[in-house]
Design a protein around this motif. Structure first.
Motif, PDB file in Angstrom:
ATOM      1  N   THR A  55       0.813  -1.203   0.000  1.00  0.00           N
ATOM      2  CA  THR A  55       0.000   0.000   0.000  1.00  0.00           C
ATOM      3  C   THR A  55       0.856   1.267   0.000  1.00  0.00           C
ATOM      4  OG1 THR A  55      -0.184  -0.059   2.404  1.00  0.00           O
ATOM      5  CG2 THR A  55      -1.948  -1.061   1.171  1.00  0.00           C
ATOM      6  N   ASN A  56       2.001   1.206   0.622  1.00  0.00           N
ATOM      7  CA  ASN A  56       2.805   2.419   0.729  1.00  0.00           C
ATOM      8  C   ASN A  56       3.842   2.562  -0.375  1.00  0.00           C
ATOM      9  OD1 ASN A  56       1.557   3.399   3.015  1.00  0.00           O
ATOM     10  ND2 ASN A  56       2.991   2.426   4.403  1.00  0.00           N
ATOM     11  N   TYR A  57       4.110   1.502  -1.052  1.00  0.00           N
ATOM     12  CA  TYR A  57       5.245   1.596  -1.960  1.00  0.00           C
ATOM     13  C   TYR A  57       5.047   0.919  -3.313  1.00  0.00           C
ATOM     14  CZ  TYR A  57      10.019   2.775  -2.913  1.00  0.00           C
ATOM     15  OH  TYR A  57      11.130   3.355  -3.434  1.00  0.00           O
ATOM     16  N   ASN A 116       0.853   7.168   4.959  1.00  0.00           N
ATOM     17  CA  ASN A 116       2.225   7.264   5.474  1.00  0.00           C
ATOM     18  C   ASN A 116       2.978   8.420   4.821  1.00  0.00           C
ATOM     19  OD1 ASN A 116       3.962   6.090   7.380  1.00  0.00           O
ATOM     20  ND2 ASN A 116       5.099   5.003   5.808  1.00  0.00           N
ATOM     21  N   GLU A 117       2.806   8.545   3.552  1.00  0.00           N
ATOM     22  CA  GLU A 117       3.487   9.589   2.807  1.00  0.00           C
ATOM     23  C   GLU A 117       3.021  10.975   3.268  1.00  0.00           C
ATOM     24  OE1 GLU A 117       2.637   9.299  -1.330  1.00  0.00           O
ATOM     25  OE2 GLU A 117       4.333  10.500  -1.937  1.00  0.00           O
ATOM     26  N   SER A 176      -5.318   8.546   7.033  1.00  0.00           N
ATOM     27  CA  SER A 176      -5.921   7.678   6.010  1.00  0.00           C
ATOM     28  C   SER A 176      -7.106   8.367   5.351  1.00  0.00           C
ATOM     29  CB  SER A 176      -6.347   6.356   6.618  1.00  0.00           C
ATOM     30  OG  SER A 176      -7.343   6.566   7.579  1.00  0.00           O
ATOM     31  N   THR A 199      -0.364   8.040  -0.111  1.00  0.00           N
ATOM     32  CA  THR A 199      -0.636   7.133   0.992  1.00  0.00           C
ATOM     33  C   THR A 199      -0.669   7.901   2.302  1.00  0.00           C
ATOM     34  OG1 THR A 199       1.660   6.678   1.554  1.00  0.00           O
ATOM     35  CG2 THR A 199       0.681   5.381  -0.216  1.00  0.00           C
TER      36      THR A 199
END
Length: 263
Positions: A58-60, A102-103, A90, A100
């Motif tokens: 999901t993040n990368y 996280n990003e 989120s 994302t």
DNA sequence: AAACGAATCAACCGCATGTCT
DNA sequence: CAGACATGCGGTTGATTCGTT
């Protein structure tokens, strides 16, 4: 009885993903989608826990990810959404296609927060610092180690007030970013704009810089259909998954896996 | 060129939430 | 309704990169 760990940690690899691992995960998810993340590493032949695989994907690795810095427009949107939603990364990410949580969280902590402070705004309340904080020297956010507590408390504050607002937001706007949210169906829905950049950045960021043989971007468009059909075949051992399906179904039977779920 | 500190970001951890039985 | 389980989320950590001295 305590809660079971998300996975058996013994023998599982941690730390940065290698090019080979990325390749295995991408190849597997692109050809089969994912059913339950706990099974993905087993089926893909990875010594990782499912959680780690999900995060990496999901993040990368997701083909619909944008890479690079947020544009000014995106940044403004993040600030605006943060003022309404607080640290619900989120939810914010769901409004920014290809980004994302996280990003966005990282970008917020490293860039936007500083910008807001420079502008004299409290990054938490979005109000002028003088109004929101009597004594700047006591600002807990000056100390990154205190920041977490502060922000979690503050986000809890947001939480009490944001839900109605959030629902209004959710229902009012077209969910442009919904295709990029973490929902199961969308997790492998690629968009044509970013598959190449995702590939490029993935290999660029791979430790050691090793190149990965990424699937043809055109293949990415077949994934949704694959999700619908291929788990049944892989798990029954009759489809494209070949032997892997049979073996792993046997292996997974001890973790309460029910084949009928996927049939 | 080397050393050091700051900045960045991928990844981990633990808790929360949703679903199923 | 309660318990078990899988997944998602947010906070935090730590390795790496970058910039400065």
């Amino acid at each position: 009885m305590g809660r079971q760990p998300c996975c058996e940690k013994v023998g599982l690899k941690k730390g940065p993903w290698t090019a080979e691992e990325d390749q295995k995960l991408v190849a597997f998810l692109l050809s089969h989608g994912h059913c339950c993340w706990r099974l993905v590493p087993k089926l893909a032949g990875l010594l990782r826990c499912g959680k780690s695989c999900r995060l990496r994907w999901t993040n990368y690795l997701r083909p619909d990810l944008k890479r690079g810095l947020l544009s000014d427009d995106e940044e403004k949107l993040v600030i605006d959404l943060h003022s309404q939603l607080g640290n619900r990364w989120s939810k914010i990410a769901a409004r920014l296609p290809g980004r994302t949580d996280n990003e966005i969280k990282n970008h917020w902590n490293t860039h936007i927060r500083k910008k807001l402070k420079k502008m004299g705004l409290d990054p938490v309340t979005h109000q002028p610092v003088a109004a929101s904080r009597a004594d700047p020297l006591q600002d807990p956010q000056q100390d990154p180690h205190c920041d977490g507590k502060a922000s979690s408390q503050e986000s809890a504050g947001y939480g009490t007030g944001a839900s109605a607002e959030e629902e209004a937001l959710t229902s009012a706007e077209p969910k442009q970013g919904a295709t990029c949210s973490a929902s199961t169906a969308s997790a492998v829905s690629p968009s044509p704009c970013s598959s190449s950049s995702a590939s490029a950045s993935a290999s660029a960021a791979t430790p050691g810089g090793a190149d990965v043989d990424w699937p043809d971007p055109l293949d990415l468009f077949q994934v949704d259909a694959i999700i619908d059909m291929d788990w049944a075949s892989i798990l029954s051992g009759s489809g494209g998954g070949g032997d892997i399906g049979v073996d792993l179904f046997d292996q997974c039977s001890d973790v309460g896996f029910d084949q009928e779920v996927w049939m």
